[in-house]
Design an enzyme around this catalytic site. Structure first.
Site: not given
Ligand code: GLN
Ligand code: ZN
Length: 755
Positions: A18-19, A109, A433-434, A517, A600, A666, A695
């Site tokens: 489905l993805k 969530k 960090g990233s 996923c 983190d 954030e 984002h």
């Protein structure tokens, strides 16, 4: 007589069909018909799996093209004004993902899982009208295949509880508008068959609902039950107990009540009431959100205990929740160690478990294959219990005798030493960090994993990235640098791979949201660190610059919360083992000359229990384990932490108790509003409120960041503030990051001049 039951089945497909279909359609490479075809194949396959396993209650309407809460909003005609004029799939996916004219609806969530749902937007002015198409068609689709399903529905009270009002009012005020639409739906459903079973999910009840919400239960279910007498309604909750709601539900005409006896053990307190009411009890006893093989004998005993209070003929054996939260099938786990694989059970395997345990419980005679399966289940459980790979006495002894639960020195003393030695300025600039994960870096990591390139070639590639990343940060004028995390695919997986006691799957995908996923690693045994995990990369990076290089680790609570965790040990005990391993890493980093280390805790907040009565316990070990992990840091070593959210009002004292020298958070999207709590409570430690939103691809201007910093300075003094973006930059492109960081540094210079 029907005896067993599945709350819901995953839908993304065992090969993520489905993805793939959705993403091709979104990229305009196919039409929607292609997606519908894939969907039909998947639904049929999943129904057949359940039928073949001998499941009596199989769900329909547990399928979704994106999300079931979104489906419910569409069913009710709760379409925000900005999407009006659109229809069908164009409307549906615009609500989920936005379009060029309208921003997507918010996503959040689903209780304490890693699944995210779309937040419905309601308004007192709107009127609602039934669109029953999906529900009716899905029932007929299964029926045409010879399968009579129970219909899954998200209940009105949960729907309202999870929605938001665009005018910020109380969503429950819309109860009177929404209920008639549900009644109209039930009228349609009643026409489908002679008798219909309807599962109405009301997981909001497990959060310990307030009296005004409790007071809606009786009118709601009295009304729904009187729509038609050929519908058997089962109200289902999961993830915790729902005793307050059960007390009311037993006085309504619902046919059955579904309860989770694994994550809501306290539900046993309601058994007597249920018995007196004569209702069916759908007993959730096979774990729907973990990957461990069920212990059939133990589960049969649990059911026998339940049967002490509720008559056997009223019990239906079930999964504890929808299997949406587990991966599909072990069939594709070709590389997994055979011993460990034998301990696991994914959704398809859980169907057999539910069927088998119900046979054992109801005393149905087992055929040869079932006898064997029962025997194999007992053996697998024994082997797991006794396996050397799970129990490591050295680790157990060390962890239980680990007494250093705090760093040396109070914050005031530590920060003085740190500022002397590190010499950073007020409003010091850094990042989380990233840095952007380039195609080259991803390819090198993948090639190395597959064995296509040598360790040397891989190392060279990573070092090149680090060199460039450092040069880039120096050119931007940043003060505290990072190495950019090129060697990390994921902030938990990277550490899991290097810790003993951790396992990985090849195909253990679980839906996170929409087509996305995740493949969480799993903790099966005692955790230890065979060797340093980040020291080589960090010392290399530090050797390339005279500036401060900030070490980068993932904290124990986040590692725990983003993994499947062993079910034979308390979560807090597992987390303590991870913490001790991390404390060794910090010790090694500082011995190697790293003076600043970030730990983190992106998932610290999401690990909070659903019920307030359990918060104290969670906080006690979560804070303890963060502190254990940094307990080896000397006074001079500065510990940072980072958390990906901004609502700290409820937990500010807990955050303070973690005692990190610096926390980055954030807050970019809310000005200085959310920072105020830090001032209100007299928070002493230093804070880096994200000053721009990573984002979005948007490049923030110098002026707006100057304004943002000034807003922060209205709340906290310059000595207490750091300036940084609001999260890691790995999902951005260098073209976006470069001007953004240059602007950020410029903004700080302008503000400093003005001070
Ligand atoms: N250090 C991590 C990074 O920058 C933090 C990620 C996160 O907060 N989710 O990517
Ligand atoms: Zn973050």
């Amino acid at each position: 007589m029907s005896h067993n039951y599945i709350v819901g089945f995953p839908r993304i497909g065992e090969q993520r069909e489905l993805k793939k279909a959705l993403e091709l359609y979104w990229a305009n490479k196919t039409d929607f018909k292609a997606v519908e075809e894939v969907a039909s194949t998947l639904k049929a396959r999943h129904w057949h799996y359940q039928k073949e396993a001998g499941i009596d209650f199989i769900a329909s309407n547990d399928f979704s093209y994106y999300d079931s809460v979104l489906d419910t909003a569409v069913m009710l005609g709760a379409i925000p004004a900005r999407f009006q004029g659109l229809e069908n799939e164009a409307l549906y996916f615009s609500m989920a993902r936005g379009n060029k004219d309208a921003v997507a609806m918010e996503m959040t969530k689903w209780f304490n899982t890693n699944y995210h749902y779309i937040v419905p937007e309601l308004s007192l002015e709107d009127s609602y009208a039934l669109n029953a198409k999906k529900i009716i068609e899905e029932y007929k689709e299964a029926k045409a295949l010879g399968i009579t399903t129970k219909i899954n529905l998200i209940g009105p009270i949960t729907f309202l509880g999870l929605s938001k009002r665009i005018d910020r009012g109380d969503t429950y005020e819309l109860f009177g508008k929404i209920l008639p639409v549900y009644e109209a739906l039930l009228t349609e459903i009643a026409k489908l068959d002679e008798t219909i079973t309807l599962q109405i999910d009301e997981p909001i009840f497990v959060k310990g609902v307030e009296p005004r919400v409790l007071s809606l239960i009786k009118p709601c279910y009295d009304a729904l039950c009187t729509v038609s007498d050929n519908i058997n309604i089962i109200v289902t909750t999961y993830f915790e107990h729902s005793n307050e709601a059960t007390k009311v539900l037993v006085h309504t005409p619902v046919w059955g009540i579904g309860l989770d006896f694994l994550y809501g053990e306290k539900n046993v307190a309601s058994l007597e009431l249920i018995h007196k009411s004569g209702k069916k009890l759908v007993a959730g006893v096979v774990d729907g959100r973990n990957i461990w093989k069920n212990n059939i004998a133990k589960t049969a005993t649990l059911l026998e205990n339940i049967a002490q209070k509720v008559a056997k003929e009223h019990i239906i054996v079930s999964s504890s929740c929808s299997l949406l939260h587990t991966p599909f099938t072990l069939k594709y786990e070709e590389k997994m160690d055979a011993e460990i694989k034998n301990w696991l059970s994914y959704a398809v395997e859980k169907l057999d478990e539910v069927a088998l345990v119900s046979k054992v419980f109801f005393g149905v005679s087992l055929n040869d294959a079932e006898q064997k399966a029962l025997q194999a289940n007992e053996t697998a459980n024994k082997e797991r219990q006794n396996s050397q790979r799970i129990h490591n006495t050295t680790v157990q002894n060390r962890v239980s005798s680990f007494t250093k639960v705090a760093r040396d020195g109070k914050f005031e003393e530590r920060i003085k030493l740190q500022r002397e030695q590190l010499g950073y300025k007020d409003l010091a600039t850094t990042t989380i960090g990233s840095f952007p994960q380039t195609p080259e870096v991803r390819k090198a990591r993948a090639d190395f994993k597959k064995g296509n390139i040598s360790a040397e070639a891989y190392e060279t590639e990573m070092k090149n990235y680090i060199d460039d990343c450092i040069a880039f940060q120096e050119a931007c004028g940043l003060e505290v640098l990072v190495h950019g995390e090129p060697e990390r695919n994921d902030m938990v997986e990277y550490f899991g791979e290097q810790l003993d006691g951790y396992g990985f799957s090849q195909n253990g995908w679980v839906q996170s949201y929409g087509s996305r996923c995740v493949k969480p690693p799993f903790i099966y045994g005692d955790i230890s660190r065979p060797k340093p995990m980040t020291v080589e990369w960090m010392t290399y990076a530090q050797s390339k610059t005279d500036k401060i290089m900030k070490g980068m680790l993932t904290g124990p609570v986040t590692i725990l919360n983003w993994s499947f965790v062993r079910d034979d040990m308390a979560r807090g005990d597992v987390s303590k083992q991870i913490a001790v391993a991390l404390s060794d890493e910090i010790d090694d980093l500082q011995k190697a000359g790293i003076k600043m280390i970030q730990v983190d805790e992106a998932a610290f907040k999401e690990g909070y229990p659903l019920r307030t009565e359990n918060i104290e316990d969670y906080e006690s070990w979560a804070v303890r384990d963060f502190k254990i992990s940094v307990s080896t840091a000397q006074k001079e070593t500065q510990i940072h932490t980072h958390m990906c959210y901004s609502e700290f009002n409820d937990i500010i004292r807990t955050i303070e108790a973690m005692d990190a020298d610096v926390i980055s958070i954030e807050t970019a999207r809310s000005g200085n509003k959310l920072l105020k709590i830090f001032k209100e409570v007299g928070y002493k430690q230093e804070v880096g409120p994200g000053i721009y939103d990573i984002h979005s691809p948007r490049i923030p201007s110098v002026e707006e960041m100057v304004e943002q910093i000034k807003l922060l300075l209205e709340v906290l003094p310059k000595e207490q503030l750091w300036i940084n973006p609001d999260c890691g930059l790995k999902t951005r492109k260098y073209e976006e990051v470069k001007p953004s960081l240059i602007n950020m540094v410029k903004a700080v210079e302008i503000v400093r001049e003005g001070l």
